[in-house]
Scaffold this active site. Structure first.
Site, PDB file in Angstrom:
ATOM      1  CG  LEU A  55      -4.692   2.973   8.540  1.00  0.00           C
ATOM      2  CD1 LEU A  55      -5.131   4.836   8.499  1.00  0.00           C
ATOM      3  CD2 LEU A  55      -4.580   3.089  10.197  1.00  0.00           C
ATOM      4  CB  THR A  56      -7.609  -1.621   4.692  1.00  0.00           C
ATOM      5  OG1 THR A  56      -7.920  -0.044   4.278  1.00  0.00           O
ATOM      6  CG2 THR A  56      -8.650  -2.309   4.276  1.00  0.00           C
ATOM      7  CG  ASP A  99     -11.009   0.826  -8.771  1.00  0.00           C
ATOM      8  OD1 ASP A  99     -10.303   0.474  -7.628  1.00  0.00           O
ATOM      9  OD2 ASP A  99     -12.213   1.465  -8.331  1.00  0.00           O
ATOM     10  CD  GLU A 141      -6.157  -5.384  -0.301  1.00  0.00           C
ATOM     11  OE1 GLU A 141      -6.715  -5.902  -1.233  1.00  0.00           O
ATOM     12  OE2 GLU A 141      -6.929  -4.675   0.569  1.00  0.00           O
ATOM     13  CG  ASP A 142      -5.668  -4.285  -4.475  1.00  0.00           C
ATOM     14  OD1 ASP A 142      -5.671  -3.899  -3.227  1.00  0.00           O
ATOM     15  OD2 ASP A 142      -6.949  -3.805  -5.204  1.00  0.00           O
ATOM     16  CB  ILE A 143      -2.192  -1.572  -3.401  1.00  0.00           C
ATOM     17  CG1 ILE A 143      -1.034  -0.451  -3.319  1.00  0.00           C
ATOM     18  CG2 ILE A 143      -3.399  -1.024  -3.430  1.00  0.00           C
ATOM     19  CD1 ILE A 143      -1.002   0.462  -4.493  1.00  0.00           C
ATOM     20  CB  VAL A 144      -0.266  -2.596   1.958  1.00  0.00           C
ATOM     21  CG1 VAL A 144       1.103  -3.053   1.617  1.00  0.00           C
ATOM     22  CG2 VAL A 144      -0.332  -2.015   3.288  1.00  0.00           C
ATOM     23  CG  ASP A 145      -2.152   4.095   0.326  1.00  0.00           C
ATOM     24  OD1 ASP A 145      -1.080   4.258   0.180  1.00  0.00           O
ATOM     25  OD2 ASP A 145      -2.966   4.585   0.274  1.00  0.00           O
ATOM     26  CE  LYS A 204       0.432   4.066  -4.266  1.00  0.00           C
ATOM     27  NZ  LYS A 204      -0.899   4.943  -4.197  1.00  0.00           N
TER      28      LYS A 204
HETATM   29  P1  5GP Z   1      -4.550   1.486   3.180  1.00  0.00           P
HETATM   30  O1  5GP Z   1      -3.552   0.739   3.198  1.00  0.00           O
HETATM   31  O2  5GP Z   1      -4.339   3.037   3.140  1.00  0.00           O
HETATM   32  O3  5GP Z   1      -5.746   1.123   4.271  1.00  0.00           O
HETATM   33  O4  5GP Z   1      -5.506   1.225   1.767  1.00  0.00           O
HETATM   34  C1  5GP Z   1      -5.375   0.372   0.682  1.00  0.00           C
HETATM   35  C2  5GP Z   1      -6.495   0.427  -0.314  1.00  0.00           C
HETATM   36  O5  5GP Z   1      -6.100   1.651  -0.883  1.00  0.00           O
HETATM   37  C3  5GP Z   1      -6.221  -0.500  -1.133  1.00  0.00           C
HETATM   38  O6  5GP Z   1      -6.734  -1.610  -0.967  1.00  0.00           O
HETATM   39  C4  5GP Z   1      -6.654   0.576  -2.758  1.00  0.00           C
HETATM   40  O7  5GP Z   1      -8.085   0.374  -2.776  1.00  0.00           O
HETATM   41  C5  5GP Z   1      -6.234   1.668  -2.276  1.00  0.00           C
HETATM   42  N1  5GP Z   1      -5.322   2.293  -3.087  1.00  0.00           N
HETATM   43  C6  5GP Z   1      -4.130   2.936  -2.484  1.00  0.00           C
HETATM   44  N2  5GP Z   1      -3.323   3.173  -3.235  1.00  0.00           N
HETATM   45  C7  5GP Z   1      -3.769   2.853  -4.574  1.00  0.00           C
HETATM   46  C8  5GP Z   1      -3.381   3.027  -6.043  1.00  0.00           C
HETATM   47  O8  5GP Z   1      -2.191   3.500  -6.273  1.00  0.00           O
HETATM   48  N3  5GP Z   1      -4.177   2.577  -6.650  1.00  0.00           N
HETATM   49  C9  5GP Z   1      -5.317   2.143  -6.607  1.00  0.00           C
HETATM   50  N4  5GP Z   1      -6.219   2.072  -7.450  1.00  0.00           N
HETATM   51  N5  5GP Z   1      -5.849   2.026  -5.284  1.00  0.00           N
HETATM   52  C10 5GP Z   1      -5.126   2.349  -4.325  1.00  0.00           C
END
Ligand code: 5GP
Length: 178
Positions: A108-109, A161, A101-105, A133
């Site tokens: 939840l996903t 993006d 995955e590109d990023i984990v925030d 993050k």
């Molecule tokens: P989560 O971990 O909150 O479920 O979601 C992760 C998703 O949030 C990532 O796949 C991405 O699409 C989006 N996301 C979270 N932070 C960022 C960010 O700083 N930049 C971008 N472009 N997308 C982000």
């Protein structure tokens, strides 16, 4: 509100060095005689994945597959309920799998997605993210391979993006208000 590109947080050289290190780490962790399925989450992770697998050794039995998912949410926060738009082409049953995955925030996903994939009985399932993050985590997700831990600021480039823009940047940059 209008946004523009801000400073570089991770340069292309820094990213390339770390991608190589992660590929080396993965190559050390897996047997050569078993397929290793690298599952990329479209669209953002495709950029990281293609660089990552090309740094892996020829004798590692690497397979690549993609999934496209969207998590329901209010636009800025993901709910973690994942809807599959495009599923894997091949079965992962009995195979070693790494989700890329590109990023984990909030997490939840990935939490929801890994539960879903575990239900398909892979031999093993690990998670590899380029960016973490960590301050924003709402649910525990085990990240096995991580590129960089970054602060809670919105970033774009190298697959990431903002409103479908800026994925093609070679460096990862902050987005700032105009
Ligand atoms: P989560 O971990 O909150 O479920 O979601 C992760 C998703 O949030 C990532 O796949 C991405 O699409 C989006 N996301 C979270 N932070 C960022 C960010 O700083 N930049 C971008 N472009 N997308 C982000």
């Amino acid at each position: 509100m209008a946004y523009k590109l801000g400073d570089v947080i991770l340069s292309r050289e820094t990213i390339a060095r770390r991608v190589k290190e992660i590929a080396d780490e993965i190559a050390k962790d897996y047997d050569r005689d078993k397929p290793l399925v690298i599952v990329g989450i479209l669209t953002g992770a495709a950029f990281f994945l293609t660089d990552l697998v090309r740094e892996m050794p020829e004798d590692l039995d690497v397979r690549v597959d993609f999934m496209s998912v969207a998590s329901y949410g209010d636009g800025t926060e993901s709910s973690g309920v994942v809807r599959i738009f495009h599923d894997l082409k091949s079965s992962i049953e009995g195979k070693n799998v790494i989700v890329v995955e590109d990023i984990v925030d909030s997490g939840l996903t990935l939490a929801h997605l890994t539960e879903l994939l575990k239900g398909r009985n892979p031999a093993s399932l690990k998670v590899c993210v380029l960016l973490d993050k960590y301050e924003r985590r709402k649910t525990e997700v085990k990240v096995d391979y991580c590129g960089f831990r970054i602060p809670d600021k919105f970033v774009v480039g190298y697959g990431l993006d903002y409103a479908s823009k800026w994925r093609h940047l070679k460096d990862i940059k902050y987005v700032v208000e105009e």
